[in-house]
Motif scaffolding. Structure first.
Motif, mmCIF file in Angstrom:
data_model
loop_
_atom_site.group_PDB
_atom_site.id
_atom_site.type_symbol
_atom_site.label_atom_id
_atom_site.label_comp_id
_atom_site.label_asym_id
_atom_site.label_seq_id
_atom_site.Cartn_x
_atom_site.Cartn_y
_atom_site.Cartn_z
ATOM 1 N N SER A 39 -65.879 134.195 -11.081
ATOM 2 C CA SER A 39 -66.158 134.885 -12.342
ATOM 3 C C SER A 39 -66.814 133.960 -13.364
ATOM 4 C CB SER A 39 -64.856 135.455 -12.917
ATOM 5 O OG SER A 39 -63.939 134.395 -13.160
ATOM 6 N N ARG A 41 -69.590 131.891 -15.611
ATOM 7 C CA ARG A 41 -70.797 132.251 -16.341
ATOM 8 C C ARG A 41 -71.833 131.152 -16.121
ATOM 9 N NH1 ARG A 41 -66.242 133.047 -19.191
ATOM 10 N NH2 ARG A 41 -66.530 131.014 -20.085
ATOM 11 N N ALA A 57 -77.086 134.810 -9.010
ATOM 12 C CA ALA A 57 -76.354 136.061 -9.229
ATOM 13 C C ALA A 57 -75.740 136.585 -7.934
ATOM 14 C CB ALA A 57 -77.274 137.109 -9.834
ATOM 15 N N THR A 60 -72.148 134.644 -7.360
ATOM 16 C CA THR A 60 -71.001 134.811 -8.248
ATOM 17 C C THR A 60 -70.917 136.248 -8.722
ATOM 18 O OG1 THR A 60 -69.909 134.048 -10.282
ATOM 19 C CG2 THR A 60 -72.312 134.117 -10.308
ATOM 20 N N GLU A 61 -69.714 136.684 -9.011
ATOM 21 C CA GLU A 61 -69.530 137.990 -9.639
ATOM 22 C C GLU A 61 -69.585 137.849 -11.155
ATOM 23 O OE1 GLU A 61 -66.014 139.885 -8.145
ATOM 24 O OE2 GLU A 61 -66.591 139.519 -6.066
ATOM 25 N N GLY A 62 -69.601 136.607 -11.627
ATOM 26 C CA GLY A 62 -69.686 136.354 -13.057
ATOM 27 C C GLY A 62 -71.071 136.666 -13.600
ATOM 28 N N ARG A 63 -71.215 136.520 -14.901
ATOM 29 C CA ARG A 63 -72.470 136.817 -15.590
ATOM 30 C C ARG A 63 -73.444 135.662 -15.399
ATOM 31 N NH1 ARG A 63 -74.584 141.287 -16.957
ATOM 32 N NH2 ARG A 63 -72.586 141.991 -17.731
ATOM 33 N N THR A 87 -76.311 143.498 -10.750
ATOM 34 C CA THR A 87 -75.940 144.028 -12.070
ATOM 35 C C THR A 87 -75.321 142.967 -12.980
ATOM 36 O OG1 THR A 87 -73.798 144.713 -11.195
ATOM 37 C CG2 THR A 87 -75.581 146.344 -11.134
ATOM 38 N N ASN A 88 -75.233 141.727 -12.511
ATOM 39 C CA ASN A 88 -74.569 140.685 -13.301
ATOM 40 C C ASN A 88 -75.550 139.731 -13.979
ATOM 41 O OD1 ASN A 88 -75.291 139.665 -10.749
ATOM 42 N ND2 ASN A 88 -73.611 138.199 -10.716
ATOM 43 N N GLN A 90 -78.110 138.967 -17.153
ATOM 44 C CA GLN A 90 -78.484 139.350 -18.514
ATOM 45 C C GLN A 90 -79.634 138.465 -18.954
ATOM 46 O OE1 GLN A 90 -75.306 139.466 -21.394
ATOM 47 N NE2 GLN A 90 -76.740 139.314 -23.121
#
Length: 194
Positions: A39, A41, A57, A60-63, A87-88, A90
């Protein structure tokens, strides 16, 4: 963030996605230099076309934050992320010497072929140090001084990079020369001493 300020976006994209670069320095080899938490970042400075953002991406499932000053590059990352159902990610339009993140908010910072762009390394590295959590990692990829690559990017030697990274309080953990003309520097932010 990329060093092709006077080139068209298509020229920049062609270099960033070029077969030569991918063969010489596959993104997986860069990402293998750091441990990704489930998780965590991740911040990709000067993300360009998403060369590291997209594979990060997937790890990791993190951002994963893709920061670049070029809106067109960020739109390309968004389109590729949607195509790959990631989808993670930004995207953030901004400058690497003014990171829009809270103190100690990112576990990993990736800086691939971008730090030489900074007029001064110190403010950028101070920002990286500020946003990294204690124990967080920095992975740098840069061009060697004696590189014969066919572009006119300025160079920062491994020794200069190590000195600049150490000066802001990050601990250099290693250097490698994974391909001709490239080097990597890894560093961590020390845990807080109580």
């Amino acid at each position: 963030m990329t060093h092709y300020h006077h080139q068209s976006s298509s020229d920049k994209k062609a270099y960033l996605e070029g077969k030569e670069r991918r063969e010489a320095l596959p993104p997986e080899a860069v990402l293998d230099l750091v441990t990704f938490g489930d998780s965590g970042r991740v911040l990709d400075l000067g993300a360009g076309t998403g060369y590291l953002t997209l594979p990060a991406a997937e790890r990791t499932e993190g951002r994963v934050y893709a920061l670049d000053r070029d809106r067109e590059m960020l739109e390309l990352i968004e389109a590729r992320a949607a195509q790959d159902s990631l989808t993670n990610i930004q995207t953030i339009e901004g400058e690497m010497n003014q990171l829009p993140f809270a103190e100690a908010s990112v576990e990993v910072v990736l800086a691939s072929l971008v730090l030489h762009e900074a007029p001064s390394l110190a403010p950028v590295l101070e920002e990286v140090q500020r946003v990294l959590v204690p124990g967080g990692s920095l992975v740098i990829v840069e061009l060697e001084n004696n590189s014969s690559h066919a572009h006119n990017a300025p160079r920062v030697s491994p020794e200069q990079m190590e000195e600049a990274v150490s000066r802001v309080g990050l601990h250099v953990t290693g250097h490698s020369f994974p391909a001709s003309g490239f080097y990597t520097t890894t560093a961590i932010k020390n845990q807080i001493d109580y």
